[in-house]
Design an enzyme around this catalytic site. Structure first.
Site, mmCIF file in Angstrom:
data_model
loop_
_atom_site.group_PDB
_atom_site.id
_atom_site.type_symbol
_atom_site.label_atom_id
_atom_site.label_comp_id
_atom_site.label_asym_id
_atom_site.label_seq_id
_atom_site.Cartn_x
_atom_site.Cartn_y
_atom_site.Cartn_z
ATOM 1 N N ASP A 111 0.801 -1.223 0.000
ATOM 2 C CA ASP A 111 0.000 0.000 0.000
ATOM 3 C C ASP A 111 0.841 1.285 0.000
ATOM 4 N N CYS A 166 -16.084 -10.430 -15.416
ATOM 5 C CA CYS A 166 -17.282 -9.728 -14.934
ATOM 6 C C CYS A 166 -18.472 -10.010 -15.855
ATOM 7 N N CYS A 169 -22.411 -8.664 -15.783
ATOM 8 C CA CYS A 169 -22.799 -8.271 -14.418
ATOM 9 C C CYS A 169 -22.531 -6.788 -14.181
ATOM 10 N N CYS A 172 -22.104 -4.348 -8.724
ATOM 11 C CA CYS A 172 -21.348 -3.401 -7.885
ATOM 12 C C CYS A 172 -21.692 -1.961 -8.254
ATOM 13 N N CYS A 192 -16.577 8.204 -2.705
ATOM 14 C CA CYS A 192 -16.522 6.865 -2.107
ATOM 15 C C CYS A 192 -16.479 6.965 -0.578
ATOM 16 N N CYS A 219 -15.789 0.883 3.487
ATOM 17 C CA CYS A 219 -17.060 0.391 2.959
ATOM 18 C C CYS A 219 -16.779 -0.885 2.174
ATOM 19 N N CYS A 222 -19.500 -2.661 -2.516
ATOM 20 C CA CYS A 222 -19.281 -3.097 -3.908
ATOM 21 C C CYS A 222 -18.511 -4.420 -3.977
HETATM 22 C C1 B12 Z 1 -5.967 5.508 -3.687
HETATM 23 C C2 B12 Z 1 -6.505 4.205 -3.162
HETATM 24 C C3 B12 Z 1 -7.825 4.166 -2.731
HETATM 25 C C4 B12 Z 1 -8.807 5.300 -3.026
HETATM 26 C C5 B12 Z 1 -9.223 5.221 -4.520
HETATM 27 C C6 B12 Z 1 -9.600 3.797 -4.969
HETATM 28 C C7 B12 Z 1 -9.509 3.547 -6.473
HETATM 29 N N1 B12 Z 1 -10.307 2.622 -6.949
HETATM 30 O O1 B12 Z 1 -8.718 4.178 -7.146
HETATM 31 C C8 B12 Z 1 -9.943 4.987 -2.008
HETATM 32 C C9 B12 Z 1 -9.648 5.742 -0.716
HETATM 33 C C10 B12 Z 1 -11.354 5.335 -2.458
HETATM 34 C C11 B12 Z 1 -9.732 3.495 -1.778
HETATM 35 C C12 B12 Z 1 -10.730 2.629 -1.383
HETATM 36 C C13 B12 Z 1 -10.541 1.280 -1.156
HETATM 37 N N2 B12 Z 1 -9.374 0.617 -1.173
HETATM 38 CO CO1 B12 Z 1 -7.692 1.405 -1.759
HETATM 39 N N3 B12 Z 1 -6.057 1.955 -2.527
HETATM 40 C C14 B12 Z 1 -5.684 3.053 -3.101
HETATM 41 C C15 B12 Z 1 -4.249 2.921 -3.629
HETATM 42 C C16 B12 Z 1 -3.302 3.652 -2.643
HETATM 43 C C17 B12 Z 1 -4.053 3.450 -5.055
HETATM 44 C C18 B12 Z 1 -5.144 2.992 -6.051
HETATM 45 C C19 B12 Z 1 -4.983 3.667 -7.378
HETATM 46 O O2 B12 Z 1 -3.940 3.577 -7.992
HETATM 47 N N4 B12 Z 1 -6.004 4.408 -7.813
HETATM 48 C C20 B12 Z 1 -5.970 5.132 -9.062
HETATM 49 C C21 B12 Z 1 -6.847 4.406 -10.070
HETATM 50 C C22 B12 Z 1 -6.806 5.092 -11.427
HETATM 51 O O3 B12 Z 1 -6.282 3.134 -10.127
HETATM 52 P P1 B12 Z 1 -7.122 1.803 -10.386
HETATM 53 O O4 B12 Z 1 -8.543 2.026 -10.211
HETATM 54 O O5 B12 Z 1 -6.486 0.731 -9.534
HETATM 55 O O6 B12 Z 1 -6.797 1.600 -11.945
HETATM 56 C C23 B12 Z 1 -5.526 1.112 -12.390
HETATM 57 C C24 B12 Z 1 -5.609 -0.343 -12.833
HETATM 58 O O7 B12 Z 1 -6.775 -0.951 -12.329
HETATM 59 C C25 B12 Z 1 -5.540 -0.299 -14.319
HETATM 60 N N5 B12 Z 1 -6.755 -0.497 -15.078
HETATM 61 C C26 B12 Z 1 -7.760 0.335 -15.248
HETATM 62 N N6 B12 Z 1 -8.649 -0.174 -16.107
HETATM 63 C C27 B12 Z 1 -8.186 -1.375 -16.487
HETATM 64 C C28 B12 Z 1 -8.704 -2.307 -17.362
HETATM 65 C C29 B12 Z 1 -7.999 -3.495 -17.592
HETATM 66 C C30 B12 Z 1 -8.562 -4.477 -18.525
HETATM 67 C C31 B12 Z 1 -6.768 -3.732 -16.909
HETATM 68 C C32 B12 Z 1 -6.020 -4.984 -17.115
HETATM 69 C C33 B12 Z 1 -6.256 -2.756 -16.033
HETATM 70 C C34 B12 Z 1 -6.980 -1.597 -15.846
HETATM 71 O O8 B12 Z 1 -5.062 0.981 -14.677
HETATM 72 C C35 B12 Z 1 -5.222 1.928 -13.639
HETATM 73 C C36 B12 Z 1 -3.945 2.761 -13.573
HETATM 74 O O9 B12 Z 1 -2.805 1.971 -13.229
HETATM 75 C C37 B12 Z 1 -4.041 1.364 -3.594
HETATM 76 C C38 B12 Z 1 -2.640 0.886 -3.201
HETATM 77 C C39 B12 Z 1 -1.601 1.102 -4.275
HETATM 78 N N7 B12 Z 1 -0.426 1.411 -3.859
HETATM 79 O O10 B12 Z 1 -1.871 0.972 -5.464
HETATM 80 C C40 B12 Z 1 -5.075 0.896 -2.529
HETATM 81 C C41 B12 Z 1 -5.825 -0.409 -2.805
HETATM 82 C C42 B12 Z 1 -6.278 -0.368 -4.230
HETATM 83 N N8 B12 Z 1 -6.980 -0.322 -1.928
HETATM 84 C C43 B12 Z 1 -7.376 -1.451 -1.447
HETATM 85 C C44 B12 Z 1 -8.548 -1.639 -0.665
HETATM 86 C C45 B12 Z 1 -8.647 -2.938 0.127
HETATM 87 C C46 B12 Z 1 -9.541 -0.647 -0.644
HETATM 88 C C47 B12 Z 1 -10.982 -0.787 -0.096
HETATM 89 C C48 B12 Z 1 -11.603 -2.146 -0.318
HETATM 90 C C49 B12 Z 1 -10.988 -0.447 1.409
HETATM 91 C C50 B12 Z 1 -12.383 -0.431 2.033
HETATM 92 N N9 B12 Z 1 -13.002 -1.575 2.318
HETATM 93 O O11 B12 Z 1 -12.912 0.597 2.322
HETATM 94 C C51 B12 Z 1 -11.700 0.345 -0.885
HETATM 95 C C52 B12 Z 1 -12.255 -0.197 -2.210
HETATM 96 C C53 B12 Z 1 -12.922 0.818 -3.077
HETATM 97 C C54 B12 Z 1 -12.825 0.409 -4.547
HETATM 98 N N10 B12 Z 1 -13.906 -0.109 -5.093
HETATM 99 O O12 B12 Z 1 -11.747 0.553 -5.141
HETATM 100 C C55 B12 Z 1 -6.474 -2.591 -1.910
HETATM 101 C C56 B12 Z 1 -7.193 -3.372 -3.015
HETATM 102 C C57 B12 Z 1 -6.951 -4.873 -3.004
HETATM 103 C C58 B12 Z 1 -7.608 -5.567 -4.191
HETATM 104 N N11 B12 Z 1 -7.783 -6.863 -4.059
HETATM 105 O O13 B12 Z 1 -7.935 -4.960 -5.203
HETATM 106 C C59 B12 Z 1 -5.184 -1.794 -2.393
HETATM 107 C C60 B12 Z 1 -4.425 -2.439 -3.539
HETATM 108 C C61 B12 Z 1 -4.268 -1.663 -1.146
HETATM 109 C C62 B12 Z 1 -3.523 -2.973 -0.828
HETATM 110 N N12 B12 Z 1 -2.204 -2.955 -0.886
HETATM 111 O O14 B12 Z 1 -4.093 -3.999 -0.555
HETATM 112 N N13 B12 Z 1 -8.454 3.122 -2.102
HETATM 113 S S1 SF4 Z 2 -20.121 -7.306 -8.976
HETATM 114 FE FE1 SF4 Z 2 -18.864 -5.916 -10.191
HETATM 115 S S2 SF4 Z 2 -16.787 -6.686 -9.969
HETATM 116 FE FE2 SF4 Z 2 -18.157 -8.359 -9.325
HETATM 117 S S3 SF4 Z 2 -18.497 -9.581 -11.209
HETATM 118 FE FE3 SF4 Z 2 -20.156 -8.064 -11.082
HETATM 119 S S4 SF4 Z 2 -19.401 -6.349 -12.330
HETATM 120 FE FE4 SF4 Z 2 -17.617 -7.611 -11.834
HETATM 121 S S1 SF4 Z 3 -19.780 0.692 -2.725
HETATM 122 FE FE1 SF4 Z 3 -17.555 0.708 -3.275
HETATM 123 S S2 SF4 Z 3 -17.284 2.601 -4.469
HETATM 124 FE FE2 SF4 Z 3 -19.268 2.773 -3.426
HETATM 125 S S3 SF4 Z 3 -18.842 3.865 -1.530
HETATM 126 FE FE3 SF4 Z 3 -18.660 1.678 -1.037
HETATM 127 S S4 SF4 Z 3 -16.467 1.160 -1.367
HETATM 128 FE FE4 SF4 Z 3 -16.845 3.150 -2.345
#
Ligand code: B12
Ligand code: SF4
Ligand code: SF4
Length: 297
Positions: A111, A166, A169, A172, A192, A219, A222
């Site tokens: 993280d 997915c 579906c 979420c 969020c 939360c 999703c």
């Molecule tokens: C900032 C952050 C948050 C932010 C923003 C979340 C977000 N979705 O961006 C907030 C505070 C909201 C948050 C919430 C949560 N987080 Co958080 N968060 C992070 C952090 C620090 C960075 C994420 C990031 O880069 N966001 C920017 C966006 C643009 O990135 P992204 O959505 O991941 O998209 C990237 C890829 O998915 C990819 N991508 C996009 N589209 C596609 C399509 C395809 C086909 C492919 C292959 C790739 C791809 O490209 C993007 C750019 O690299 C990471 C840790 C880390 N160092 O990376 C943890 C992390 C993502 N979080 C984590 C967790 C556990 C959570 C929560 C579940 C906590 C909770 N229960 O409240 C929630 C989940 C919310 C959600 N649905 O994402 C875990 C996720 C584990 C997992 N199995 O996915 C991480 C990895 C931390 C860890 N080390 O475990 N988080």
């Molecule tokens: S709930 Fe969301 S993440 Fe899970 S299978 Fe359906 S579309 Fe994909």
């Molecule tokens: S359902 Fe997922 S995206 Fe929506 S508020 Fe909760 S953690 Fe954030």
């Protein structure tokens, strides 16, 4: 725990991060802007490193109780995972070092740090990025932490996970109470509940506060609705995740009598330390207000 290995070539979805930042979806998380270059080009994170060993660590626990008070996301029921995962990562790092020459580069991250964790996990073959943006392991679901070890030890690469399981579906996207998904695989963090209760300092805007229901830390909605979790999530028996007997719910008056010293003693090793006493009091006050209004998250 599942483990995969990938290289540190530029990520193929760097443009997704750029658009996300430009749209303002990172809110007050300024570090996401500062880390953008490394997140897109992870070979620059640790000098010399050209491999990532990516680890998925299951933290799922069941909670069917309809508790009283404020609800806490699963990942925070035990000791803070940055602390809890350290011994396992140290052991794995030691093992990786033993495979290389003296002086090999081996650095563990979970993280903290500019590591594009989910993107590397997908490329290391561990799962796909779901429409809720979570990394989903087809055998475990998404209640996993992602940790990485960056190294220059020569290791064979795994095959990326290319399928999108997915399908049609959209559960979420529909279930999110604050409407935080402007599109599939795009999360506006500023809407969020996880961001609002953990990362954001200040007053939560009324229109969002009314929708956070009884969540006081993070939360899980999703993920709870995801069929891959319904089918495949299995409870962990790890002791460090059982800290405190679990903390799925906190009492509405849990923080009232505490000063900052008492809060640090009680919660210093938990994820509650991030929002701190003031943040947790704010969150509980919102949840209490929502209970009175009958609003549900
Ligand atoms: C900032 C952050 C948050 C932010 C923003 C979340 C977000 N979705 O961006 C907030 C505070 C909201 C948050 C919430 C949560 N987080 Co958080 N968060 C992070 C952090 C620090 C960075 C994420 C990031 O880069 N966001 C920017 C966006 C643009 O990135 P992204 O959505 O991941 O998209 C990237 C890829 O998915 C990819 N991508 C996009 N589209 C596609 C399509 C395809 C086909 C492919 C292959 C790739 C791809 O490209 C993007 C750019 O690299 C990471 C840790 C880390 N160092 O990376 C943890 C992390 C993502 N979080 C984590 C967790 C556990 C959570 C929560 C579940 C906590 C909770 N229960 O409240 C929630 C989940 C919310 C959600 N649905 O994402 C875990 C996720 C584990 C997992 N199995 O996915 C991480 C990895 C931390 C860890 N080390 O475990 N988080
Ligand atoms: S709930 Fe969301 S993440 Fe899970 S299978 Fe359906 S579309 Fe994909
Ligand atoms: S359902 Fe997922 S995206 Fe929506 S508020 Fe909760 S953690 Fe954030």
């Amino acid at each position: 725990m599942s483990v995969g290995i990938t290289d540190l070539a530029p990520v193929p979805h760097g443009d997704v991060l750029d658009r996300w930042l430009e749209a303002g979806y990172a809110g007050t998380m300024r570090y996401m802007h500062r880390q953008a270059r490394h997140r897109k080009e992870p070979s620059g994170i640790v000098s010399g490193a050209d491999r990532a060993i990516v680890v998925l660590y299951n933290y799922y626990r069941d909670d069917s109780s309809e508790g009283v008070g404020g609800r806490v996301a699963r990942y925070a029921w035990g000791v803070d995972y940055h602390i809890g995962l350290a011994p396992a990562l140290e052991e794995l790092s030691g093992f990786v070092s033993s495979l290389g020459d003296t002086g090999s580069v081996v650095r563990a991250y979970v993280d903290a740090g500019p590591v594009p964790e989910r993107e590397l996990a997908q490329r290391a073959g561990l799962g796909w990025i779901g429409k809720n943006t979570m990394l989903i392991d087809p055998q475990r679901g998404s209640f996993t932490f992602v940790a990485t070890i960056l190294t220059n030890v020569e290791l064979a690469l795994d095959v990326p996970f290319e399928a999108d399981r997915c399908g049609s579906c959209t559960r979420c996207l529909e279930a999110c109470p604050t409407g935080a998904f402007p599109a599939e695989r795009v999360l506006d963090a500023t809407r969020c509940i996880s961001y609002l209760t953990i990362e954001f300092r200040g007053t939560v805007p009324d229109d969002l506060a009314h929708r956070t229901g009884n969540w006081v830390f993070g939360c899980d909605i999703c993920q709870d609705v995801c069929p891959w979790n319904e089918k495949f999530a299995r409870p962990t028996a790890d002791q460090w995740l059982q800290f405190d007997g679990g903390r799925a719910w906190v009492a509405v008056d849990a923080f009232e009598q505490l000063d900052t010293t008492a809060f640090a003693e009680r919660y210093g090793r938990t994820a509650f330390a991030r929002p701190g006493l003031a943040g947790m009091r704010r969150n509980v006050a919102i949840a209490r207000g929502n209970r009175k209004d009958g609003a549900r998250g």
